[in-house]
Design a protein around this motif. Sequence first.
Motif, PDB file in Angstrom:
ATOM      1  N   LEU A  69       0.798  -1.398  -0.057  1.00  0.00           N
ATOM      2  CA  LEU A  69      -0.136  -0.022  -0.063  1.00  0.00           C
ATOM      3  C   LEU A  69       0.992   1.399  -0.161  1.00  0.00           C
ATOM      4  CD1 LEU A  69      -2.830  -1.146   2.677  1.00  0.00           C
ATOM      5  CD2 LEU A  69      -2.860  -1.093   0.122  1.00  0.00           C
ATOM      6  N   SER A  70       2.162   1.158   0.152  1.00  0.00           N
ATOM      7  CA  SER A  70       3.064   2.362   0.032  1.00  0.00           C
ATOM      8  C   SER A  70       3.394   2.858  -1.141  1.00  0.00           C
ATOM      9  CB  SER A  70       4.467   1.953   0.926  1.00  0.00           C
ATOM     10  OG  SER A  70       5.141   0.982   0.373  1.00  0.00           O
ATOM     11  N   ASP A  71       2.828   1.963  -2.189  1.00  0.00           N
ATOM     12  CA  ASP A  71       3.495   2.166  -3.668  1.00  0.00           C
ATOM     13  C   ASP A  71       2.185   2.564  -4.554  1.00  0.00           C
ATOM     14  OD1 ASP A  71       3.956   2.131  -6.162  1.00  0.00           O
ATOM     15  OD2 ASP A  71       4.961   0.113  -6.268  1.00  0.00           O
ATOM     16  N   PRO A  72       1.948   4.035  -4.562  1.00  0.00           N
ATOM     17  CA  PRO A  72       0.802   4.713  -5.308  1.00  0.00           C
ATOM     18  C   PRO A  72       0.448   3.812  -6.638  1.00  0.00           C
ATOM     19  CG  PRO A  72       1.954   6.265  -4.167  1.00  0.00           C
ATOM     20  CD  PRO A  72       3.086   5.055  -4.163  1.00  0.00           C
ATOM     21  N   TYR A  73       1.623   3.828  -7.352  1.00  0.00           N
ATOM     22  CA  TYR A  73       1.300   3.274  -8.618  1.00  0.00           C
ATOM     23  C   TYR A  73       0.693   1.967  -8.777  1.00  0.00           C
ATOM     24  CZ  TYR A  73       1.988   2.224 -13.801  1.00  0.00           C
ATOM     25  OH  TYR A  73       1.849   1.648 -14.948  1.00  0.00           O
ATOM     26  N   VAL A  76      -2.790   2.111  -7.379  1.00  0.00           N
ATOM     27  CA  VAL A  76      -4.018   2.770  -8.145  1.00  0.00           C
ATOM     28  C   VAL A  76      -4.267   1.911  -9.547  1.00  0.00           C
ATOM     29  CG1 VAL A  76      -4.210   4.548 -10.033  1.00  0.00           C
ATOM     30  CG2 VAL A  76      -3.519   4.951  -7.584  1.00  0.00           C
ATOM     31  N   SER A  77      -3.080   1.141 -10.114  1.00  0.00           N
ATOM     32  CA  SER A  77      -3.196   0.476 -11.160  1.00  0.00           C
ATOM     33  C   SER A  77      -3.847  -1.030 -10.863  1.00  0.00           C
ATOM     34  CB  SER A  77      -1.711   0.035 -11.917  1.00  0.00           C
ATOM     35  OG  SER A  77      -0.912  -0.774 -10.635  1.00  0.00           O
ATOM     36  N   LYS A  78      -3.717  -1.567  -9.920  1.00  0.00           N
ATOM     37  CA  LYS A  78      -4.610  -2.814  -9.287  1.00  0.00           C
ATOM     38  C   LYS A  78      -6.275  -2.519  -9.273  1.00  0.00           C
ATOM     39  CE  LYS A  78      -3.010  -6.118  -6.828  1.00  0.00           C
ATOM     40  NZ  LYS A  78      -2.852  -6.979  -5.881  1.00  0.00           N
ATOM     41  N   ILE A  79      -6.452  -1.342  -8.406  1.00  0.00           N
ATOM     42  CA  ILE A  79      -7.832  -1.102  -8.617  1.00  0.00           C
ATOM     43  C   ILE A  79      -8.215  -0.823  -9.943  1.00  0.00           C
ATOM     44  CG2 ILE A  79      -9.342   0.718  -7.683  1.00  0.00           C
ATOM     45  CD1 ILE A  79      -7.425   1.135  -5.337  1.00  0.00           C
ATOM     46  N   SER A  80      -7.661  -0.137 -10.872  1.00  0.00           N
ATOM     47  CA  SER A  80      -8.206   0.256 -11.938  1.00  0.00           C
ATOM     48  C   SER A  80      -8.226  -0.995 -13.019  1.00  0.00           C
ATOM     49  CB  SER A  80      -7.536   1.544 -12.517  1.00  0.00           C
ATOM     50  OG  SER A  80      -7.849   1.708 -14.019  1.00  0.00           O
ATOM     51  N   GLN A  81      -7.172  -1.688 -13.027  1.00  0.00           N
ATOM     52  CA  GLN A  81      -7.138  -2.573 -14.326  1.00  0.00           C
ATOM     53  C   GLN A  81      -6.991  -4.121 -13.731  1.00  0.00           C
ATOM     54  OE1 GLN A  81      -5.978  -1.365 -17.325  1.00  0.00           O
ATOM     55  NE2 GLN A  81      -6.438   0.407 -16.247  1.00  0.00           N
ATOM     56  N   ASN A 110      -3.117   1.312   9.614  1.00  0.00           N
ATOM     57  CA  ASN A 110      -2.156   1.663   8.372  1.00  0.00           C
ATOM     58  C   ASN A 110      -1.709   3.289   8.502  1.00  0.00           C
ATOM     59  OD1 ASN A 110      -2.112  -0.754   7.502  1.00  0.00           O
ATOM     60  ND2 ASN A 110      -3.799  -0.507   5.970  1.00  0.00           N
ATOM     61  N   SER A 111      -0.513   3.226   8.306  1.00  0.00           N
ATOM     62  CA  SER A 111      -0.191   4.823   8.250  1.00  0.00           C
ATOM     63  C   SER A 111       0.638   5.014   6.679  1.00  0.00           C
ATOM     64  CB  SER A 111       1.010   4.835   9.320  1.00  0.00           C
ATOM     65  OG  SER A 111       2.166   3.814   9.111  1.00  0.00           O
ATOM     66  N   TYR A 112       0.002   4.677   5.793  1.00  0.00           N
ATOM     67  CA  TYR A 112       0.690   4.581   4.282  1.00  0.00           C
ATOM     68  C   TYR A 112       0.176   5.822   3.673  1.00  0.00           C
ATOM     69  CZ  TYR A 112       1.814  -0.182   4.910  1.00  0.00           C
ATOM     70  OH  TYR A 112       2.229  -1.444   5.499  1.00  0.00           O
ATOM     71  N   GLY A 113      -0.873   6.450   4.298  1.00  0.00           N
ATOM     72  CA  GLY A 113      -1.801   7.578   3.403  1.00  0.00           C
ATOM     73  C   GLY A 113      -2.287   7.199   2.123  1.00  0.00           C
ATOM     74  N   GLY A 114      -2.452   8.114   1.279  1.00  0.00           N
ATOM     75  CA  GLY A 114      -2.804   7.926  -0.095  1.00  0.00           C
ATOM     76  C   GLY A 114      -2.318   8.842  -1.123  1.00  0.00           C
ATOM     77  N   PRO A 115      -2.424   8.577  -2.488  1.00  0.00           N
ATOM     78  CA  PRO A 115      -1.921   9.566  -3.397  1.00  0.00           C
ATOM     79  C   PRO A 115      -3.034  10.670  -3.348  1.00  0.00           C
ATOM     80  CG  PRO A 115      -3.125   7.712  -4.394  1.00  0.00           C
ATOM     81  CD  PRO A 115      -3.111   7.432  -3.054  1.00  0.00           C
ATOM     82  N   THR A 116      -2.486  11.812  -4.222  1.00  0.00           N
ATOM     83  CA  THR A 116      -3.538  12.987  -4.439  1.00  0.00           C
ATOM     84  C   THR A 116      -4.265  12.504  -5.690  1.00  0.00           C
ATOM     85  OG1 THR A 116      -2.050  14.065  -5.917  1.00  0.00           O
ATOM     86  CG2 THR A 116      -1.806  14.492  -3.644  1.00  0.00           C
ATOM     87  N   GLU A 117      -5.364  13.207  -5.863  1.00  0.00           N
ATOM     88  CA  GLU A 117      -6.053  13.025  -6.966  1.00  0.00           C
ATOM     89  C   GLU A 117      -5.417  13.126  -8.366  1.00  0.00           C
ATOM     90  OE1 GLU A 117     -10.502  14.315  -8.917  1.00  0.00           O
ATOM     91  OE2 GLU A 117     -10.290  14.780  -6.839  1.00  0.00           O
ATOM     92  N   GLU A 118      -4.652  14.331  -8.396  1.00  0.00           N
ATOM     93  CA  GLU A 118      -3.598  14.579  -9.580  1.00  0.00           C
ATOM     94  C   GLU A 118      -2.836  13.298  -9.720  1.00  0.00           C
ATOM     95  OE1 GLU A 118      -4.142  16.714  -7.041  1.00  0.00           O
ATOM     96  OE2 GLU A 118      -5.431  18.248  -7.691  1.00  0.00           O
ATOM     97  N   GLU A 119      -2.156  12.791  -8.857  1.00  0.00           N
ATOM     98  CA  GLU A 119      -1.304  11.669  -9.009  1.00  0.00           C
ATOM     99  C   GLU A 119      -1.949  10.520  -9.660  1.00  0.00           C
ATOM    100  OE1 GLU A 119       2.053  12.460  -5.285  1.00  0.00           O
ATOM    101  OE2 GLU A 119      -0.027  11.612  -4.951  1.00  0.00           O
ATOM    102  N   ALA A 125      -3.991   7.682 -16.884  1.00  0.00           N
ATOM    103  CA  ALA A 125      -3.720   8.193 -18.099  1.00  0.00           C
ATOM    104  C   ALA A 125      -2.816   7.351 -18.864  1.00  0.00           C
ATOM    105  CB  ALA A 125      -2.965   9.724 -17.819  1.00  0.00           C
ATOM    106  N   GLU A 126      -2.253   6.507 -18.073  1.00  0.00           N
ATOM    107  CA  GLU A 126      -1.529   5.484 -18.886  1.00  0.00           C
ATOM    108  C   GLU A 126      -2.063   4.202 -19.373  1.00  0.00           C
ATOM    109  OE1 GLU A 126       2.003   4.191 -16.495  1.00  0.00           O
ATOM    110  OE2 GLU A 126       2.622   6.193 -15.872  1.00  0.00           O
TER     111      GLU A 126
END
Length: 254
Positions: A69-73, A76-81, A110-119, A125-126
């Motif tokens: 969960l510390s890896d934003p990419y 996000v990619s697992k949720i989307s794809q 958990n203390s990983y936080g989350g990405p911004t909407e821009e991130e 977009a990929e």
Amino acid sequence: MTHAGPAVTGALACALAFAVASPAARAQDSAALLAEGQALYETNCAICHQSTGAGRPPTFPDLRGNDNLSDPYLVVSKISQGLGNMPPFPTLSAADITAIATYVGTAWGNSYGGPTEEEVAAILAEFPPAEASRSIWDGVFTAAQAERGAQVYRAPCGLCHGTRLNGAPDDNDMVPGPALARQGFLRAWDGRSLGMLYTYTMSTMPQSNPGFLPPEDYAAIIAHMLAVSGASPGSEELPADPWELGHIRIGPEP
């Protein structure tokens, strides 16, 4: 020049007022984001990872203290794809995924936080853009596919879920499974996608040997479930593809 002083004073006053109010505003925004993330998590994720985040390892990982969960990419990619037992959620927006990722990254200690909407938007977009979503009431399977699904369903599914898909075994000692058709099923899965149902079914059913059927048979069984629920067939078969099925929503008849 006589007006410069009051103007500057007014601007400074506004800035000071904003500075004082912004922590509370940020806290309110954060609370709203977490609440939205929790609601989305319960609809889309809790069926596999549970409301506690404990999951059902190894099929569905424990999210508590999970360093992935510390890896934003990756998140996000697992949720989307989707990936493996994780279904894709192609119709979730960047704002939706931001809320889910932030909730999961801060819930259960958990203390990983989350990405911004821009991130999140930059990562999305990929990938290929989402298609227009459809409903199970839009003729998403064929009559022949549903009939084939009825034949396949009998042996591996009927013992626990009943020959009428009502969750009640007819003449055996098996523990009844949940209803797989009609209003009870539609209410339980309301707002979720066929991609989620398809991936979950392949990952967990039948309990004695999950995933042993060909992918096309799982799609046919779902077509049978939809037909028994009252959905009308169309001209194209339901695809055995989580990405495409992720664009088809489950819910009561409009």
